[in-house]
Design an enzyme around this catalytic site. Structure first.
Site, PDB file in Angstrom:
ATOM      1  CB  VAL A 269      14.883 -37.352  -9.672  1.00 29.10           C
ATOM      2  CG1 VAL A 269      14.018 -38.580  -9.373  1.00 29.10           C
ATOM      3  CG2 VAL A 269      14.019 -36.224 -10.242  1.00 29.10           C
ATOM      4  CD  GLU A 270      19.490 -38.265  -4.085  1.00 28.00           C
ATOM      5  OE1 GLU A 270      19.829 -39.455  -3.980  1.00 28.00           O
ATOM      6  OE2 GLU A 270      20.291 -37.316  -4.061  1.00 28.00           O
ATOM      7  CB  VAL A 271      16.608 -43.464  -8.782  1.00 32.41           C
ATOM      8  CG1 VAL A 271      16.028 -44.860  -9.026  1.00 32.41           C
ATOM      9  CG2 VAL A 271      16.166 -42.497  -9.878  1.00 32.41           C
TER      10      VAL A 271
END
Length: 446
Positions: A269-271
């Site tokens: 997950v790339e915030v």
């Protein structure tokens, strides 16, 4: 993980406020109320206080290996009766494989605070923590975090050092697969628990990625499940999803090894800010993303975490072993198998894959008075891997028809019965442990 993540190391999100500093602003709407980034001491204090104040719900954990510079890697397990050895499915969330991707650790820590605050108050959270166990490790690469660098103190990129498919991400992949203590720590976390769902948090593209890492490896067997899970998270955080290879190609990442070793669904997950053009501040990267923004208010990364807990709890998404043993019996399941790297240069001048051993093991204790137990586990059937002893196979259909080896033992370790359990995704398998029941409390001789 991504190219944009590298750009963050040049102008880190932390440029607005260094870890541990106070901005003087009013408390944010985060569970912690923070308005700036944590220092390592802040993380360690928050983790320790969470366990101290909520001993029923929170169990502190220390990963087995110290970092290159001798630092301890800490986390927590959160569930109803956290100290128990139950058979609940596990959601693992880790932050900061890359030490300069600070928001990845912040949102991980905030979710831990959020869960504990809402247990017993929020029906959904309470129900999920009664059925699942969540393991949170905010900082995998502690040395890199302290130095505010992407790589560890040995100048290795943690997310290129995992053994599966290792060898095609120079120059920062490490001297050998699993050469770094930080990657071995995560391997231990996953290998000793039934991690049915796994999130590794990064920055900064506002997307979600799953295998394959390289196009030549082909799509994973459970690509439909990956897409469905990522779609569900995307309704909460607004992030799009794709294969990691379609983002850009790498090798030796944790989500690749974790899936092909356990068949649990692992997603990167790339915030990041939404839209990506916004200035990168604590408010835009942490507060807004955690709580939801740009049409996703009240959802956000928090909502995607809750979705991941629901995924972990879904028995159609993993496997279940049931049966009857003796109260107090210790059950263990194990599995051993090889996996391979990419073909790499050998000292003799040849090029071939390196093999490495995988040992999966986890335990539970039978606590029901009747001896009945239910154990949520990953499937014993493992995906046929694209990286094999003879090279890389784009077409690698089907599953390795393996079984779990299950033992039933007394608390002192005396094994009373051994059985093989073959179980596929979505299946429930009942196992007869009559021999263990009869031997656990042998009848007195006369």
């Amino acid at each position: 993980m991504t190219v944009t993540s590298v750009l963050m190391s040049t102008v880190p999100a932390s440029a607005q406020a260094a870890p541990g500093t106070k901005t003087g602003a009013e408390a944010s709407a985060l569970p912690s109320g923070r308005t700036d980034y944590r220092s390592l001491a802040d993380y360690e204090t928050d983790l320790a206080e969470l366990a101290r104040r909520h001993p029923r719900l929170v169990k502190p954990i220390t990963l087995p290996e110290r970092t290159h510079e001798g630092r301890v890697v800490r986390g927590v397990e959160i569930t109803e009766n956290a100290a128990g050895r139950d058979g609940k499915p596990v959601l693992l969330v880790v932050g900061m494989h890359h030490g300069n991707e600070w928001p990845s650790g912040e949102v991980t820590m905030e979710f831990g605070l959020d869960l504990v605050r809402n247990y017993g108050r929020d029906r959904q959270i309470t129900g999920l923590l009664d059925k699942t166990r969540i393991v949170l490790v905010p900082i995998v690469n502690v040395d890199g975090f302290v130095k505010n660098t992407r790589r560890n103190a040995n100048n290795v990129d943690m997310n290129r050092n995992y053994g599966f498919g290792w060898g095609e991400s120079p120059p920062y992949q490490g001297a050998a697969p699993w050469s770094e203590p930080e990657t071995r720590n995560v391997r231990d976390l996953i290998s000793t628990r039934q991690v049915t769902t796994f999130l590794t948090m990064h920055t900064c593209l506002a997307n979600m990625l799953y295998p394959p890492l390289q196009h030549k490896a082909g799509l994973p067997q459970d690509i439909g499940a990956f897409r469905s899970f990522a779609d569900a998270m995307g309704t909460q955080n607004g992030y799009y999803h794709t294969t990691s290879a379609d983002d850009y190609e790498t090798s030796g990442e944790v989500i690749d090894w974790s899936y092909y070793a356990t068949r649990g669904l692992g997603v990167t997950v790339e915030v990041c800010t939404t839209p990506l053009t916004l200035p990168r501040t604590f408010q835009s990267l942490v507060v807004d993303q955690y709580l939801g923004t740009n049409g996703f208010e009240g959802k956000g990364v928090r909502g995607s975490f809750v979705t991941a807990l629901q995924q972990a709890a879904d028995r159609e998404a993993h496997s279940v072993i049931t049966g009857k043993a003796a109260r107090g019996a210790v059950l263990r399941i194990t599995k051993d198998f090889p996996l391979w790297t990419n073909p790499v240069a050998q000292p003799d001048g040849t090029t071939r894959p390196l093999a490495f051993d995988n040992h999966l093991t986890s335990t539970m204790e039978v606590s029901d008075r009747s001896g009945h137990f239910t154990w949520d586990v990953n499937p014993s059937l493992r995906p046929v891997p694209p990286y094999q002893a003879d090279g890389v196979h784009t077409e690698h259909p089907g599953f390795v028809q393996e079984s779990w080896t299950l033992t039933c033992a007394r608390p002192d370790g005396t094994v009373l019965q051994t059985a093989k359990v073959r179980v596929d995704r979505g299946e429930h398998e009942r196992i007869d442990l009559k021999q263990c029941r009869e031997r656990f409390h042998p009848k007195a001789e006369h």
